[in-house]
Scaffold this motif. Structure first.
Motif, PDB file in Angstrom:
ATOM      1  N   ALA A  43      25.497 -16.101 -11.586  1.00  0.00           N
ATOM      2  CA  ALA A  43      24.238 -15.385 -11.788  1.00  0.00           C
ATOM      3  C   ALA A  43      23.292 -15.683 -10.630  1.00  0.00           C
ATOM      4  O   ALA A  43      23.660 -16.328  -9.653  1.00  0.00           O
ATOM      5  N   GLY A  44      22.041 -15.201 -10.748  1.00  0.00           N
ATOM      6  CA  GLY A  44      21.020 -15.506  -9.765  1.00  0.00           C
ATOM      7  C   GLY A  44      20.520 -14.291  -9.003  1.00  0.00           C
ATOM      8  O   GLY A  44      21.101 -13.207  -9.051  1.00  0.00           O
ATOM      9  N   MET A  45      19.411 -14.497  -8.296  1.00  0.00           N
ATOM     10  CA  MET A  45      18.777 -13.419  -7.534  1.00  0.00           C
ATOM     11  C   MET A  45      19.732 -12.803  -6.522  1.00  0.00           C
ATOM     12  O   MET A  45      19.909 -11.574  -6.470  1.00  0.00           O
ATOM     13  N   ALA A  46      20.357 -13.639  -5.677  1.00  0.00           N
ATOM     14  CA  ALA A  46      21.241 -13.109  -4.644  1.00  0.00           C
ATOM     15  C   ALA A  46      22.487 -12.480  -5.262  1.00  0.00           C
ATOM     16  O   ALA A  46      23.007 -11.493  -4.742  1.00  0.00           O
ATOM     17  N   THR A  47      22.962 -13.042  -6.376  1.00  0.00           N
ATOM     18  CA  THR A  47      24.127 -12.472  -7.063  1.00  0.00           C
ATOM     19  C   THR A  47      23.817 -11.059  -7.539  1.00  0.00           C
ATOM     20  O   THR A  47      24.644 -10.145  -7.392  1.00  0.00           O
ATOM     21  N   GLU A  48      22.634 -10.861  -8.114  1.00  0.00           N
ATOM     22  CA  GLU A  48      22.247  -9.515  -8.549  1.00  0.00           C
ATOM     23  C   GLU A  48      22.183  -8.548  -7.376  1.00  0.00           C
ATOM     24  O   GLU A  48      22.597  -7.380  -7.488  1.00  0.00           O
ATOM     25  N   ILE A  49      21.688  -9.031  -6.242  1.00  0.00           N
ATOM     26  CA  ILE A  49      21.592  -8.172  -5.069  1.00  0.00           C
ATOM     27  C   ILE A  49      22.983  -7.789  -4.570  1.00  0.00           C
ATOM     28  O   ILE A  49      23.256  -6.618  -4.255  1.00  0.00           O
ATOM     29  N   VAL A  50      23.891  -8.752  -4.508  1.00  0.00           N
ATOM     30  CA  VAL A  50      25.260  -8.484  -4.053  1.00  0.00           C
ATOM     31  C   VAL A  50      25.939  -7.487  -4.989  1.00  0.00           C
ATOM     32  O   VAL A  50      26.617  -6.550  -4.545  1.00  0.00           O
ATOM     33  N   ARG A  51      25.761  -7.661  -6.296  1.00  0.00           N
ATOM     34  CA  ARG A  51      26.387  -6.732  -7.248  1.00  0.00           C
ATOM     35  C   ARG A  51      25.770  -5.336  -7.137  1.00  0.00           C
ATOM     36  O   ARG A  51      26.470  -4.322  -7.291  1.00  0.00           O
ATOM     37  N   ALA A  52      24.470  -5.274  -6.864  1.00  0.00           N
ATOM     38  CA  ALA A  52      23.822  -3.972  -6.692  1.00  0.00           C
ATOM     39  C   ALA A  52      24.346  -3.279  -5.431  1.00  0.00           C
ATOM     40  O   ALA A  52      24.531  -2.053  -5.412  1.00  0.00           O
ATOM     41  N   ILE A  53      24.587  -4.058  -4.374  1.00  0.00           N
ATOM     42  CA  ILE A  53      25.174  -3.489  -3.153  1.00  0.00           C
ATOM     43  C   ILE A  53      26.559  -2.934  -3.454  1.00  0.00           C
ATOM     44  O   ILE A  53      26.893  -1.802  -3.066  1.00  0.00           O
ATOM     45  N   MET A  54      27.400  -3.717  -4.151  1.00  0.00           N
ATOM     46  CA  MET A  54      28.758  -3.265  -4.439  1.00  0.00           C
ATOM     47  C   MET A  54      28.769  -2.039  -5.349  1.00  0.00           C
ATOM     48  O   MET A  54      29.664  -1.195  -5.257  1.00  0.00           O
ATOM     49  N   ALA A  55      27.759  -1.926  -6.212  1.00  0.00           N
ATOM     50  CA  ALA A  55      27.674  -0.734  -7.060  1.00  0.00           C
ATOM     51  C   ALA A  55      27.453   0.513  -6.207  1.00  0.00           C
ATOM     52  O   ALA A  55      27.959   1.598  -6.521  1.00  0.00           O
ATOM     53  N   LEU A  56      26.714   0.356  -5.103  1.00  0.00           N
ATOM     54  CA  LEU A  56      26.457   1.487  -4.215  1.00  0.00           C
ATOM     55  C   LEU A  56      27.649   1.785  -3.307  1.00  0.00           C
ATOM     56  O   LEU A  56      27.930   2.946  -3.005  1.00  0.00           O
ATOM     57  N   THR A  57      28.337   0.739  -2.849  1.00  0.00           N
ATOM     58  CA  THR A  57      29.440   0.946  -1.902  1.00  0.00           C
ATOM     59  C   THR A  57      30.762   1.241  -2.605  1.00  0.00           C
ATOM     60  O   THR A  57      31.722   1.678  -1.962  1.00  0.00           O
ATOM     61  N   GLY A  58      30.829   0.971  -3.909  1.00  0.00           N
ATOM     62  CA  GLY A  58      32.068   1.183  -4.641  1.00  0.00           C
ATOM     63  C   GLY A  58      33.043   0.028  -4.545  1.00  0.00           C
ATOM     64  O   GLY A  58      34.193   0.133  -4.992  1.00  0.00           O
ATOM     65  N   ASP A  59      32.608  -1.109  -3.987  1.00  0.00           N
ATOM     66  CA  ASP A  59      33.474  -2.284  -3.907  1.00  0.00           C
ATOM     67  C   ASP A  59      33.498  -3.000  -5.257  1.00  0.00           C
ATOM     68  O   ASP A  59      32.532  -2.961  -6.025  1.00  0.00           O
ATOM     69  N   ASP A  60      34.586  -3.673  -5.523  1.00  0.00           N
ATOM     70  CA  ASP A  60      34.722  -4.430  -6.772  1.00  0.00           C
ATOM     71  C   ASP A  60      35.355  -5.787  -6.468  1.00  0.00           C
ATOM     72  O   ASP A  60      36.361  -6.169  -7.059  1.00  0.00           O
ATOM     73  N   PHE A  61      34.767  -6.500  -5.504  1.00  0.00           N
ATOM     74  CA  PHE A  61      35.295  -7.794  -5.115  1.00  0.00           C
ATOM     75  C   PHE A  61      34.868  -8.854  -6.130  1.00  0.00           C
ATOM     76  O   PHE A  61      33.724  -8.844  -6.604  1.00  0.00           O
ATOM     77  N   SER A  62      35.757  -9.773  -6.453  1.00  0.00           N
ATOM     78  CA  SER A  62      35.413 -10.858  -7.373  1.00  0.00           C
ATOM     79  C   SER A  62      34.522 -11.870  -6.669  1.00  0.00           C
ATOM     80  O   SER A  62      34.628 -12.086  -5.456  1.00  0.00           O
ATOM     81  N   ILE A  63      33.629 -12.492  -7.432  1.00  0.00           N
ATOM     82  CA  ILE A  63      32.706 -13.499  -6.907  1.00  0.00           C
ATOM     83  C   ILE A  63      33.116 -14.853  -7.469  1.00  0.00           C
ATOM     84  O   ILE A  63      33.286 -15.007  -8.681  1.00  0.00           O
ATOM     85  N   ARG A  64      33.258 -15.834  -6.584  1.00  0.00           N
ATOM     86  CA  ARG A  64      33.699 -17.168  -7.002  1.00  0.00           C
ATOM     87  C   ARG A  64      32.662 -18.202  -6.594  1.00  0.00           C
ATOM     88  O   ARG A  64      32.236 -18.261  -5.440  1.00  0.00           O
ATOM     89  N   LEU A  65      32.244 -19.019  -7.570  1.00  0.00           N
ATOM     90  CA  LEU A  65      31.317 -20.120  -7.300  1.00  0.00           C
ATOM     91  C   LEU A  65      32.136 -21.345  -6.928  1.00  0.00           C
ATOM     92  O   LEU A  65      32.993 -21.785  -7.693  1.00  0.00           O
ATOM     93  N   THR A  66      31.882 -21.907  -5.746  1.00  0.00           N
ATOM     94  CA  THR A  66      32.636 -23.060  -5.268  1.00  0.00           C
ATOM     95  C   THR A  66      31.780 -24.318  -5.342  1.00  0.00           C
ATOM     96  O   THR A  66      30.553 -24.236  -5.426  1.00  0.00           O
ATOM     97  N   PRO A  67      32.395 -25.498  -5.299  1.00  0.00           N
ATOM     98  CA  PRO A  67      31.611 -26.736  -5.226  1.00  0.00           C
ATOM     99  C   PRO A  67      30.700 -26.739  -4.007  1.00  0.00           C
ATOM    100  O   PRO A  67      30.959 -26.041  -3.014  1.00  0.00           O
ATOM    101  N   SER A  68      29.644 -27.525  -4.066  1.00  0.00           N
ATOM    102  CA  SER A  68      28.644 -27.564  -3.010  1.00  0.00           C
ATOM    103  C   SER A  68      29.264 -27.766  -1.638  1.00  0.00           C
ATOM    104  O   SER A  68      30.120 -28.617  -1.440  1.00  0.00           O
TER     105      SER A  68
END
Length: 255
Positions: A43-68
């Motif tokens: 989740a998060g601000m940048a996550t929402e922005i990335v998902r909004a971008i992919m909604a416009l471009t038609g991409d459906d890439f998975s998002i993975r949270l990694t250790p710091s």
């Protein structure tokens, strides 16, 4: 010139076949409120922005949270990789392809409002008994380069900074933006007025989405165009505002 809906559509068509044939991985790390895990979901601000971008471009890439700190290593070493959110620095400029900015942020130090010796100047900060930051990353490296010889780099995650400060195990912490401090204060139940922002801006820069150098230029261009569409429509600002509600009321500074 800002991209039109037609130009965005053309860019999407140009990169669409390639993206489907060679999917990209999207990685991020825990740095609230921009990217974090909430009930098992990224989740998060940048996550929402990335998902909004992919909604416009038609991409459906998975998002993975990694250790710091691991996301940056993945970005540098694995092909077809996208990472967010990353400060765009001169040292990083030629290492990646960039889309942004998605936000502009400042980093300030914090201490307890009840501290016996309030810090007001950089000189005082440099000579404080102890300044705690995370163990690795841009901010610890920056502080080291500025001549901080009082750094404690033992914190492995952001929440640890606040727990150490509240427990009296450190006098000052540096690591998060105002929005991040507000987020962690809510998460940890820290009452408004408990923390004091020290009036020294140690870092200010913009956050970006970074692409590995092998990324297809048409994909990068489509994401840039989609971000500009979000900006011109006001959606980018609406996403940012949802994460910038004041959660901590800072005491007035004493001259």
């Amino acid at each position: 010139m800002k991209p039109s809906i037609l130009s965005l559509a053309l860019l999407v068509l140009l990169h669409g076949v390639l993206a489907r044939a060679t999917p990209y991985q999207v990685v991020t790390e825990e740095w609230a409120p921009y990217n974090y895990q909430d009930e098992g979901q990224v989740a998060g601000m940048a996550t929402e922005i990335v998902r909004a971008i992919m909604a416009l471009t038609g991409d459906d890439f998975s998002i993975r949270l990694t250790p710091s700190m691991r996301a940056t290593l993945v970005l540098r070493n694995q092909p077809r990789t996208i990472m967010y959110s990353l400060f765009r620095t001169p040292e990083r400029e030629d290492q990646f392809k960039w889309v942004g900015p998605i936000a502009e942020e400042s980093i300030y130090p914090y201490q307890l409002a009840s501290a016996a010796q309030p810090v007001h100047t950089l000189e005082q900060l440099l000579h404080a008994p102890r300044v705690t930051t995370r163990h690795a990353g841009l901010i610890p490296a920056l502080l080291q380069s500025l001549g901080f010889n009082n750094l404690d780099r033992s914190a492995t995650e952001s929440q640890q900074l606040y727990r150490m400060l509240l427990a009296g195990r450190t006098e000052i912490i540096i690591g998060d933006s105002d929005a991040g401090v507000a987020y962690y204060s809510r998460q940890l139940g820290i009452a408004p007025g408990t923390l004091r922002r020290i009036p020294i801006e140690v870092y200010r820069s913009s956050l970006y989405i970074a692409f590995s150098h092998d990324s297809d230029d048409a994909l990068v261009a489509a994401w840039r165009a989609a971000l500009e569409q979000l900006r011109s429509s006001g959606e980018l600002q609406r996403i940012q505002r949802r994460y910038r509600e004041p959660g901590v009321q800072w005491p007035a500074e004493t001259p």
